[in-house]
Design an enzyme around this catalytic site. Sequence first.
Site, PDB file in Angstrom:
ATOM      1  N   ASN A 218     -10.578  -0.313  -0.415  1.00 52.77           N
ATOM      2  CA  ASN A 218      -8.848  -0.315  -0.418  1.00 52.77           C
ATOM      3  C   ASN A 218      -8.183  -0.735  -1.755  1.00 52.77           C
ATOM      4  O   ASN A 218      -8.172  -2.185  -1.897  1.00 52.77           O
ATOM      5  CB  ASN A 218      -7.916  -0.861   0.915  1.00 52.77           C
ATOM      6  CG  ASN A 218      -6.805  -1.198   0.976  1.00 52.77           C
ATOM      7  OD1 ASN A 218      -5.607  -0.420   0.036  1.00 52.77           O
ATOM      8  ND2 ASN A 218      -5.977  -1.806   2.162  1.00 52.77           N
TER       9      ASN A 218
ATOM     10  N   HIS B  98      -3.314   6.662   2.356  1.00 55.05           N
ATOM     11  CA  HIS B  98      -4.255   6.016   1.910  1.00 55.05           C
ATOM     12  C   HIS B  98      -5.123   5.375   2.313  1.00 55.05           C
ATOM     13  O   HIS B  98      -5.954   5.422   3.352  1.00 55.05           O
ATOM     14  CB  HIS B  98      -3.348   4.747   2.616  1.00 55.05           C
ATOM     15  CG  HIS B  98      -2.778   3.016   1.924  1.00 55.05           C
ATOM     16  ND1 HIS B  98      -3.191   2.858   0.979  1.00 55.05           N
ATOM     17  CD2 HIS B  98      -3.503   2.630   2.829  1.00 55.05           C
ATOM     18  CE1 HIS B  98      -3.686   1.238   1.125  1.00 55.05           C
ATOM     19  NE2 HIS B  98      -3.322   1.481   2.107  1.00 55.05           N
TER      20      HIS B  98
ATOM     21  N   CYS C 137       1.115  -1.500  -0.247  1.00 54.45           N
ATOM     22  CA  CYS C 137       0.176  -0.307  -0.036  1.00 54.45           C
ATOM     23  C   CYS C 137       0.708   1.564  -0.327  1.00 54.45           C
ATOM     24  O   CYS C 137       0.667   2.440  -0.104  1.00 54.45           O
ATOM     25  CB  CYS C 137      -1.035   0.418   1.590  1.00 54.45           C
ATOM     26  SG  CYS C 137      -1.952  -1.232   1.370  1.00 54.45           S
TER      27      CYS C 137
HETATM   28  O1  UT7 Z   1      -3.914  -1.568   3.477  1.00 55.14           O
HETATM   29  C1  UT7 Z   1      -3.230  -2.494   4.503  1.00 55.14           C
HETATM   30  C2  UT7 Z   1      -4.197  -3.195   4.970  1.00 55.14           C
HETATM   31  N1  UT7 Z   1      -4.929  -3.402   5.765  1.00 55.14           N
HETATM   32  C3  UT7 Z   1      -5.551  -3.085   6.607  1.00 55.14           C
HETATM   33  O2  UT7 Z   1      -4.969  -1.681   6.809  1.00 55.14           O
HETATM   34  C4  UT7 Z   1      -6.797  -3.769   7.178  1.00 55.14           C
HETATM   35  C5  UT7 Z   1      -6.514  -2.849   8.627  1.00 55.14           C
HETATM   36  N2  UT7 Z   1      -7.490  -3.473   9.619  1.00 55.14           N
HETATM   37  C6  UT7 Z   1      -8.762  -3.197   9.356  1.00 55.14           C
HETATM   38  O3  UT7 Z   1      -9.288  -2.039   8.541  1.00 55.14           O
HETATM   39  C7  UT7 Z   1     -10.023  -3.719  11.094  1.00 55.14           C
HETATM   40  O4  UT7 Z   1      -9.564  -4.219  11.625  1.00 55.14           O
HETATM   41  C8  UT7 Z   1     -10.801  -4.391   9.877  1.00 55.14           C
HETATM   42  C9  UT7 Z   1     -11.318  -3.524   9.017  1.00 55.14           C
HETATM   43  C10 UT7 Z   1     -10.024  -5.502   9.336  1.00 55.14           C
HETATM   44  C11 UT7 Z   1     -12.086  -4.973  10.852  1.00 55.14           C
HETATM   45  O5  UT7 Z   1     -12.096  -3.857  11.891  1.00 55.14           O
HETATM   46  P1  UT7 Z   1     -12.131  -4.278  13.697  1.00 55.14           P
HETATM   47  O6  UT7 Z   1     -12.693  -3.067  13.940  1.00 55.14           O
HETATM   48  O7  UT7 Z   1     -10.668  -4.325  14.052  1.00 55.14           O
HETATM   49  O8  UT7 Z   1     -12.660  -5.493  13.822  1.00 55.14           O
HETATM   50  P2  UT7 Z   1     -12.448  -6.885  14.809  1.00 55.14           P
HETATM   51  O9  UT7 Z   1     -11.501  -7.581  14.238  1.00 55.14           O
HETATM   52  O10 UT7 Z   1     -11.982  -6.529  16.074  1.00 55.14           O
HETATM   53  O11 UT7 Z   1     -13.742  -7.823  15.424  1.00 55.14           O
HETATM   54  C12 UT7 Z   1     -14.512  -7.315  15.844  1.00 55.14           C
HETATM   55  C13 UT7 Z   1     -16.043  -8.316  15.802  1.00 55.14           C
HETATM   56  C14 UT7 Z   1     -15.222  -9.860  16.294  1.00 55.14           C
HETATM   57  O12 UT7 Z   1     -16.631 -10.497  16.100  1.00 55.14           O
HETATM   58  P3  UT7 Z   1     -16.817 -10.306  18.397  1.00 55.14           P
HETATM   59  O13 UT7 Z   1     -15.827 -11.260  18.204  1.00 55.14           O
HETATM   60  O14 UT7 Z   1     -17.272  -8.922  18.981  1.00 55.14           O
HETATM   61  O15 UT7 Z   1     -17.594 -11.578  18.332  1.00 55.14           O
HETATM   62  C15 UT7 Z   1     -15.432 -10.188  14.681  1.00 55.14           C
HETATM   63  O16 UT7 Z   1     -15.815 -10.894  14.668  1.00 55.14           O
HETATM   64  O17 UT7 Z   1     -16.734  -7.939  14.318  1.00 55.14           O
HETATM   65  C16 UT7 Z   1     -16.473  -9.580  13.915  1.00 55.14           C
HETATM   66  N3  UT7 Z   1     -15.862  -9.248  12.461  1.00 55.14           N
HETATM   67  C17 UT7 Z   1     -16.781  -8.724  11.771  1.00 55.14           C
HETATM   68  N4  UT7 Z   1     -18.597  -8.751  12.044  1.00 55.14           N
HETATM   69  C18 UT7 Z   1     -19.612  -8.640  10.698  1.00 55.14           C
HETATM   70  C19 UT7 Z   1     -15.105  -9.193  11.371  1.00 55.14           C
HETATM   71  N5  UT7 Z   1     -15.678  -9.089  10.735  1.00 55.14           N
HETATM   72  C20 UT7 Z   1     -16.848  -8.597  10.334  1.00 55.14           C
HETATM   73  C21 UT7 Z   1     -17.369  -8.548   9.217  1.00 55.14           C
HETATM   74  N6  UT7 Z   1     -18.574  -8.406   9.093  1.00 55.14           N
HETATM   75  N7  UT7 Z   1     -16.849  -8.351   8.006  1.00 55.14           N
END
Ligand code: UT7
Length: 360
Positions: A313, A283, A143
């Site tokens: 992204n 980004h 990225c």
């Molecule tokens: O360009 C560089 C590459 N990547 C990035 O920059 C990505 C950086 N990270 C992120 O953008 C975020 O971490 C994500 C969008 C990937 C995830 O968001 P988050 O707020 O960090 O969510 P999380 O992984 O902490 O998950 C929170 C909850 C979990 O459920 P529980 O354990 O709280 O019950 C996940 O299982 O949300 C759940 N979850 C979802 N629910 C609905 C994770 N993904 C999803 C989804 N839809 N797609």
Amino acid sequence: FCFEQKTFIFTKQIVQGKDKHTMKRDSSLVTKAAITAVGSYVPEEVLTNHDLEQMVDTNDEWIRSRTGISERRIAKNPQHSTGFMAVKAAQNLCQNNHIDPSTIDLVLVATITPDYQVSSTAPYVATQIGATNAFAFDISAACSGFLYGMSTAASFISSNQYKKVLLIGADKMSSIIDYTDRATCIIFGDGAGAALFEASDNGFGFENAIHGNDGIGREYLNIQEGGSLYPINENTFNAGKHYLNQEGKTVFKYAVKHMAETSKKVIQNNALTAEEIDYVIAHQANKRIIDATTNHLGVAEEKVLTNIHKYGNTTAATLPLLLADFESTFKKGDKLIFTAFGGGFTWGAAYLTWNYDYQN
Ligand code: UT7
């Protein structure tokens, strides 16, 4: 490539145990590079959050509130590769700005989704657009690829040996995404953007940049299979190790920390205040990452440009897609701060003064 000693001073400092590379310039001696034209291409096909609801256990509200994304473009036609999109973006730039491709000296393609593992994509793009006098190579910095490419392009211009450098950021992320993995498939999209670098004729252009990296990142954001460490075999393939894998939360934290710190340093180095900055080109990984980063900088919200809601992204394409989308907004002399973070980990920030007023 080699830099003339009198034009650039590269300093390697140890900052908090990590290497940081700072590009300084003696402005009296340097030919300043400027962005003189931009172009873009995104596929026609739209993948909405509602479409994703049919594919994985997710919902529109979660995706919008956690990422700021409503839809993304996906190149469904298998022939519409990264190279195809890069060619389209380059042609868009050349046609709209009456650039004869044979006058381009260098074509750079920043990508992590090259058409082939071997060969690189840039030579194909150069040939397809008719850049018959250019040499060409890819930049692999995930990225941060376009940001690293900006320093590369500016350095070639400053060497006085190259007059026109075409930098393209392009990624077909859908080619490496597992559409059963809700942690990744909701974020990424496909697209390409291009910028032409030439010597500035009015004093505005690429001012300076800071780049950083930390190899710890490959544990948290990678494609395991298909490289020299884990060549393809049936077991890893069946386990889906050929898809992009990320530990989202960790990546999130590193991204905010390093984009904020590096941008602050660039702002400081150039003796700028938050009020003086006209636009931040960050980004587009996650709207919450963009907000958290720019809050640290104290820049007013309306100066932080976003298009993540419609493209998601697009990895190396996010920065040039912003340039293309907001080209008509920029005025000559506007002060732009760029920042990016990606796999590796790689990151950085750059200061650029905009070179031209938009003409339709
Ligand atoms: O360009 C560089 C590459 N990547 C990035 O920059 C990505 C950086 N990270 C992120 O953008 C975020 O971490 C994500 C969008 C990937 C995830 O968001 P988050 O707020 O960090 O969510 P999380 O992984 O902490 O998950 C929170 C909850 C979990 O459920 P529980 O354990 O709280 O019950 C996940 O299982 O949300 C759940 N979850 C979802 N629910 C609905 C994770 N993904 C999803 C989804 N839809 N797609």
